[in-house]
Design a protein around this motif. Structure first.
Motif, PDB file in Angstrom:
ATOM      1  N   ASN A   1       0.837  -1.193   0.000  1.00 10.30           N
ATOM      2  CA  ASN A   1       0.000   0.000   0.000  1.00 10.30           C
ATOM      3  C   ASN A   1       0.877   1.249   0.000  1.00 10.30           C
ATOM      4  N   GLY A   2       0.602   2.142  -0.948  1.00  8.42           N
ATOM      5  CA  GLY A   2       1.387   3.367  -1.038  1.00  8.42           C
ATOM      6  C   GLY A   2       1.222   4.285   0.154  1.00  8.42           C
ATOM      7  N   GLY A   3       0.235   4.000   1.000  1.00  6.12           N
ATOM      8  CA  GLY A   3       0.015   4.831   2.175  1.00  6.12           C
ATOM      9  C   GLY A   3       0.793   4.396   3.400  1.00  6.12           C
ATOM     10  N   ARG A   4       1.633   3.375   3.257  1.00 10.41           N
ATOM     11  CA  ARG A   4       2.460   2.966   4.400  1.00 10.41           C
ATOM     12  C   ARG A   4       3.246   4.149   4.954  1.00 10.41           C
ATOM     13  N   LEU A   5       3.443   4.133   6.268  1.00 15.06           N
ATOM     14  CA  LEU A   5       4.207   5.180   6.933  1.00 15.06           C
ATOM     15  C   LEU A   5       5.596   4.662   7.298  1.00 15.06           C
ATOM     16  N   PRO A   6       6.550   5.545   7.545  1.00 11.40           N
ATOM     17  CA  PRO A   6       7.883   5.099   7.970  1.00 11.40           C
ATOM     18  C   PRO A   6       7.809   4.338   9.291  1.00 11.40           C
ATOM     19  N   LEU A   7       8.820   3.527   9.544  1.00 13.18           N
ATOM     20  CA  LEU A   7       8.883   2.812  10.815  1.00 13.18           C
ATOM     21  C   LEU A   7       8.945   3.812  11.965  1.00 13.18           C
ATOM     22  N   PRO A   8       8.083   3.669  12.976  1.00 19.41           N
ATOM     23  CA  PRO A   8       8.159   4.571  14.137  1.00 19.41           C
ATOM     24  C   PRO A   8       9.515   4.455  14.822  1.00 19.41           C
ATOM     25  N   GLU A   9       9.986   5.549  15.381  1.00 17.83           N
ATOM     26  CA  GLU A   9      11.307   5.550  16.013  1.00 17.83           C
ATOM     27  C   GLU A   9      11.389   4.582  17.180  1.00 17.83           C
TER      28      GLU A   9
END
Length: 417
Positions: free
Chosen positions: A391-399
């Motif tokens: 999915n193109g809406g994936r977000l970066p890995l949380p810190e």
């Protein structure tokens, strides 16, 4: 013939073995259902020979979360993950489209264990949910109530917005209701065998409560039990011990045992039995005449999908419930059970009435379950797996989601269990 162009890895969040509970059972049954049409392998954290005893024709691969999940899932075009094991998947296999199964709202459930496990468990659960919301491509939940809950969480996380809402206002490409299911055949249990396995005499009605978690309220049924026995002198009440006592706090279970021995010192009418193997549950349902489910009021109950109600209905066991979520309401609407007020008197009356009307209620329970087979409820997941994509809406890995965080937590909980 299965569609070999789609290969699905199902990551089991708990050991797959003869004696297992909800999350392990769900992973196994989803794998079985998908395997009827797609290539599937079930990734398990325990001895694969032990898992193969119950997995039957579904290929099993040993895949401890801290191991090489990419190697275990080699060739997969899609994955289904859940629970804490999913944390490792998101770090190790970012290139494989993944569906997060959120049917078990464990971040809410585990708030009932804060006194036992401490606040760090709650922080860990919240971080696990945030990671799943950020990195999954498709999401599963169990009910309309859960769908609203997770839609709100996805919106807050930034996964619902101007980029995807105009084309998918119903969120069908992002979030699907896939509740628990039952086998696509009638249950065929042996009543006598079930009574022997549970340590209960063959005569008299049997009321099943099942396993006890800290959000359950078995005390209310124990309060009602003397009144039930006055009407049904041969009635017996059955509780089951946890299959995972090393990882599941036992505070309410221990309190129920103490209270039961006060009411029934000899254990004649109130029985505690070891958790039975999954494949033996048909005998248990044949042995039981009624299921009672009681939980505390609150968000956990509002979001719950009490799977034991559905599985018991498959076995022809009707239910009486208090704060048992959406499924209890559906069962009552189908005439296969009843929701009652939170009082010992109302509960005792409902139990006695249900026992006297068992044949009619049992038939209604079976009809209710027939409409909820795994093959039917898993259709949205099967459809997604066939065309799975990142999915193109994936977000970066949380810190806060570095792998060492999960490893540190696992070591700490293992040492304290």
């Amino acid at each position: 013939m299965n569609d070999v162009s789609s290969s699905v890895a199902v990551l089991a969040p708990e050991p797959i073995r003869p004696r297992m509970a909800g999350m392990g059972i769900r992973a196994l049954e989803l794998a079985r259902t998908l395997a009827r049409e797609l290539e599937v392998r079930l990734l398990v954290p325990n001895d694969p020979a032990e898992a193969a005893e119950v997995a039957a024709d579904v290929p099993v691969v040993f895949a401890p979360p801290e191991g090489d999940l990419v190697r275990a899932a080699q060739g997969a075009t899609a994955a289904v993950v859940s629970g804490h094991a999913a944390n490792y998947w998101f770090h190790q296999a970012p290139g494989i489209p993944v569906a997060a199964d959120l049917y078990d709202p464990f971040p809410i459930e585990n708030l009932h264990y804060v006194e036992t496990l401490g606040e760090e468990t709650a922080r860990h659960d919240r971080a696990a949910l945030h990671l799943a919301l950020a990195r999954s491509d498709f999401f599963l939940c169990a009910s309309a109530e859960q769908r609203l809950f997770y839609a709100g969480a996805l919106f807050e996380a930034g996964r619902i917005g101007a980029a995807n809402f105009p084309e998918d206002p119903a969120l069908e490409k992002l979030l699907a209701v896939v509740p628990f299911g039952v086998p696509g055949r009638p249950a065929r249990g042996d009543r006598a065998a079930g009574r022997r396995a549970a340590g209960v005499p063959e005569d008299g009605p049997l009321v099943l409560f099942g396993g006890i978690y800290d959000w359950n309220v078995p005390e209310l049924l124990l309060d009602a039990w003397p009144a039930v026995r006055r009407k049904e002198p041969e009635a017996r009440l059955l509780f089951l011990d946890s299959p995972n006592p090393e990882t599941t706090p036992q505070r309410v279970h221990a309190e129920a045992r103490r209270r039961a021995r006060t009411l029934d010192p000899d254990g004649r009418s109130i029985v505690f039995s070891p958790w039975l193997p999954y494949d033996a549950r048909e005998d248990l349902y044949a042995a039981a005449d009624l299921l009672v489910s009681i939980s505390s009021d609150g968000l956990e109950s509002d979001l719950s999908y009490r799977t034991r109600l559905l599985d018991a209905a498959w076995g022809g066991v009707p239910s009486i419930s208090i704060s048992a979520g959406a499924l209890a309401r559906e069962i009552e609407d189908a005439g296969a059970g009843r929701r009652v007020d939170r009082s010992a008197g109302a509960l005792a009356e409902a139990v006695v009435t249900a026992l006297s009307d068992h044949a009619r209620l049992s038939a209604a329970a079976r009809r209710f379950a027939q409409e909820r087979t795994w093959g039917r409820v898993a259709r949205p997941l099967l459809s997604w797996c066939r065309g799975a994509r990142v999915n193109g809406g994936r977000l970066p890995l949380p810190e806060s989601s570095a792998p060492r965080f999960w490893s540190r937590f696992r070591r700490r909980t293992a040492s304290s269990s």
